[in-house]
Design an enzyme around this catalytic site. Structure first.
Site, PDB file in Angstrom:
ATOM      1  N   GLY A 141      15.335 -63.439 -25.768  1.00 29.05           N
ATOM      2  CA  GLY A 141      15.928 -62.355 -24.925  1.00 29.05           C
ATOM      3  C   GLY A 141      16.507 -61.245 -25.591  1.00 29.05           C
ATOM      4  N   HIS A 142      15.971 -59.969 -25.388  1.00 27.19           N
ATOM      5  CA  HIS A 142      16.308 -58.969 -26.104  1.00 27.19           C
ATOM      6  C   HIS A 142      17.199 -58.084 -25.008  1.00 27.19           C
ATOM      7  CE1 HIS A 142      12.995 -59.315 -29.520  1.00 27.19           C
ATOM      8  NE2 HIS A 142      14.026 -60.043 -29.534  1.00 27.19           N
ATOM      9  N   LYS A 163      18.192 -57.599 -32.325  1.00 28.51           N
ATOM     10  CA  LYS A 163      16.787 -56.776 -32.647  1.00 28.51           C
ATOM     11  C   LYS A 163      16.378 -55.889 -31.441  1.00 28.51           C
ATOM     12  CE  LYS A 163      14.714 -60.865 -33.168  1.00 28.51           C
ATOM     13  NZ  LYS A 163      16.109 -61.538 -33.000  1.00 28.51           N
ATOM     14  N   ASP A 174      19.251 -63.705 -32.075  1.00 27.83           N
ATOM     15  CA  ASP A 174      20.384 -63.239 -31.550  1.00 27.83           C
ATOM     16  C   ASP A 174      20.993 -62.022 -32.351  1.00 27.83           C
ATOM     17  OD1 ASP A 174      19.939 -64.927 -29.256  1.00 27.83           O
ATOM     18  OD2 ASP A 174      21.087 -66.313 -30.663  1.00 27.83           O
ATOM     19  N   GLN A 230      13.351 -64.448 -32.045  1.00 30.81           N
ATOM     20  CA  GLN A 230      14.217 -65.264 -33.100  1.00 30.81           C
ATOM     21  C   GLN A 230      14.639 -64.753 -34.131  1.00 30.81           C
ATOM     22  OE1 GLN A 230      10.961 -66.866 -31.151  1.00 30.81           O
ATOM     23  NE2 GLN A 230      12.318 -67.324 -29.466  1.00 30.81           N
TER      24      GLN A 230
END
Length: 429
Positions: free
Chosen positions: A41-42, A17, A14, A225
Site C-alpha cells: 500500500g503506497h 516509497k 512502509d 515492501q
C-alpha cells in the site's frame, strides 16, 4: 542517455516509497511497478487528499505518465479493477496511462484460501501475511503451474489450466484444510468478466519499457515492501514471496542490469515492521506506542498496527550492500521532533558476542540485543521544511550521522505527508 532509477525500501517496508515515487514521477516518462501484489500500500497526499495505491504505480497521479505493472507483479484482477474504478471516481486518467504485463501472474481464489488456511495451521508461528494469496500465487509461478494475464485472452486455454489446477487444489482443500471445493465453471465465468474489463490494458510491457529506454526516456522503477522482506535476502521465513531488492526491477520488468543508472534507497528515520519476525530495536513500551500514534503507523492495506523501534544500522548496512544504492532518502524525520535523545543501533550483542552484521540464523537474530549510540534530539519542528539549511542543528547532525554510517549521501528528506513537504538535496533525473 536514458535515466533508469530504481526506488527501493531498505527496511521492512512502509518506508514512504509511495510519496518518493510520486515526487520523482514529475520528471519521469515511465513509472513501472516490478514486484509484489495488492498486499502493498503506497500512500500519497496531494492537496490534502489521500490516495492509497496497491497495484497501480504512484505515477498514475500525473496525467502524462506511462504506468506499467510488470511481469514480476502478481495480480488479483478484482483488486486491480476496484483500484481503477476508485481512481476514475477521483478524476484520475487511467485508460491512456496504464498497461498490464501479459506475463504477470494472476492471483486465483484458491490462492487466497490456501494463504489464509496455512496461516491458521501455523498458529503462533504464523508469518503474518495479509492473507491475500500473494505467497501461493508466487509458489504456483515458480512451480510452473501459474495462470498468467495473457491466459485471460484465451478462454479455452484459461479453462484448461484452471481445471488442471483445481484437480489438485480441491483435494488439498477438502483433505488438508477441511474447507469446501471450488468450482471450475464459477471461477471461469468470474475471470472472463474480469478479462472484458482489463483487455484494453494488457500489453507486452517488456518491449514497451525497453523501447522507451532506447529513446532516452526517463524510467522510474517502483518496488513494494522492503529489502528486509526480500525472499532471498530478508529475514527468512518472515519475508514476502518476491525479490523486493533493486535486482527485482530487472527480472520483474525485463530490463537488463546495465540499463539501471541509479538506485534510491528509502529509509524511515526510525524503524517499523508489520507481522511476525525478529526486530531487535522494537520498543515494546509506552514510547513505542507514542511513536506509532504520532507516525500514524498503521498499514495502508490492512490497517494493522506496525511495530516501532529505533533506527537499525546493522540491517541498513546489509540493505545498502545488496541493493547497490547510489543515494538515500530519509522519510518521517518530523516524527522525531521534540525528543531529548535519539538512539541508533550500531551492532548487536548475543551471548557476549558482538555482531556487526545480522546473523542469518533467525533463532539467534530473534534474541540479539541492540547496542545503541545516543545522539541529541531537537526541540523545534521540522514539519514541512523544504530547505536543508532551515533544519534544526541537531536534526542536521542526525542526518549527517546516518550519512556517515551508510557511506552514501542523503539526497532527499521527507518532512511531512504532503507531496511538497520534501527537502531536495540532489536531483535524480
Amino acid at each position: 542517455m536514458a535515466n533508469v532509477v530504481v526506488v527501493v525500501g531498505l527496511q521492512w517496508g512502509d518506508e514512504g516509497k509511495g510519496k518518493i515515487v510520486d515526487f520523482l514521477s514529475e520528471k519521469a516518462d515511465v513509472v513501472a511497478r516490478f514486484q509484489g501484489g495488492h498486499n502493498a500500500g503506497h500512500t500519497v497526499v496531494i492537496n490534502n487528499e489521500k490516495f492509497i495505491l496497491h497495484l497501480i504505480p504512484s505515477g498514475i497521479l500525473y496525467k502524462d505518465k506511462m504506468c506499467l505493472i510488470g511481469n514480476g507483479v502478481v495480480v488479483d484482477p478484482a483488486a486491480l479493477i476496484e483500484e481503477i474504478i476508485g481512481l476514475k471516481h477521483k478524476g484520475i486518467e487511467v485508460e491512456k496511462n496504464l498497461l498490464l504485463s501479459k506475463n504477470a501472474h494472476l492471483i486465483m481464489p484458491y490462492h487466497v484460501v490456501i494463504d489464509q488456511e496455512n496461516e491458521k495451521l501455523r498458529g503462533s508461528n504464523n508469518i503474518g501475511t495479509t492473507g491475500r494469496g500473494i505467497g501461493p500465487a508466487y509458489c504456483d509461478k515458480v512451480g510452473r503451474g501459474g495462470i498468467r494475464v495473457v491466459d485471460l485472452l484465451q478462454p479455452a486455454v484459461f479453462k484448461e489450466k484452471l481445471k488442471a489446477n483445481l484437480d489438485h487444489v480441491n483435494f488439498l482443500l477438502e483433505n488438508r484444510y477441511k474447507v469446501s471445493r471450488l468450482d471450475v465453471e464459477t471461477i471461469h465465468r468470474e475471470y472472463m468478466e474480469y478479462a472484458e474489463k482489463l483487455i484494453a490494458y494488457i500489453a507486452d510491457t517488456d518491449i514497451i519499457i525497453n523501447d522507451m529506454i532506447s529513446k532516452n526516456r526517463n524510467v522510474l522503477c517502483e518496488g513494494a515492501q522492503g529489502a528486509l522482506l526480500d525472499i532471498d535476502h530478508g529475514t527468512y521465513p518472515y519475508v514476502t514471496s518476491s525479490n523486493a531488492i533493486a535486482g527485482g526491477a530487472c527480472t520483474g520488468l525485463g530490463v537488463g542490469p546495465t540499463k539501471i543508472t541509479k538506485v534510491v534507497g528509502v529509509v524511515k528515520a526510525y524503524t517499523t515492521r508489520v507481522g511476525s519476525g525478529p526486530f531487535p530495536t522494537e520498543l515494546k513500551d509506552s514510547f513505542g506506542d507514542k511513536l506509532r500514534e504520532k507516525g500514524g503507523e498503521y498499514g495502508a492495506t490492512t490497517g494493522r498496527p506496525r511495530r516501532c523501534g529505533w533506527l537499525d544500522m546493522v540491517v541498513l548496512r546489509h540493505s545498502a550492500r545488496i541493493n547497490g544504492i547510489t543515494g538515500i532518502t530519509i522519510t518521517k524525520l518530523d516524527i522525531l521532533d521534540g525528543l531529548d535523545t535519539i538512539k541508533i543501533c550500531t551492532s548487536y550483542k548475543y551471548k557476549g558476542k558482538i555482531y556487526d552484521e545480522f546473523p542469518k540464523e533467525m533463532n539467534i537474530f530473534n534474541e540479539c540485543e541492540p547496542v545503541y549510540e545516543e545522539v541529541e534530539g531537537w526541540k523545534t519542528s521540522t514539519s514541512g521544511i523544504k530547505d536543508f539549511r532551515k533544519l534544526p542543528a541537531m536534526a542536521k547532525a542526525y542526518i549527517k550521522k546516518i550519512e556517515t554510517m551508510f557511506g552514501v549521501e542523503v539526497q532527499m528528506i521527507s518532512t511531512g505527508q504532503r507531496r511538497d513537504e520534501l527537502i531536495r538535496i540532489k536531483e535524480q533525473f
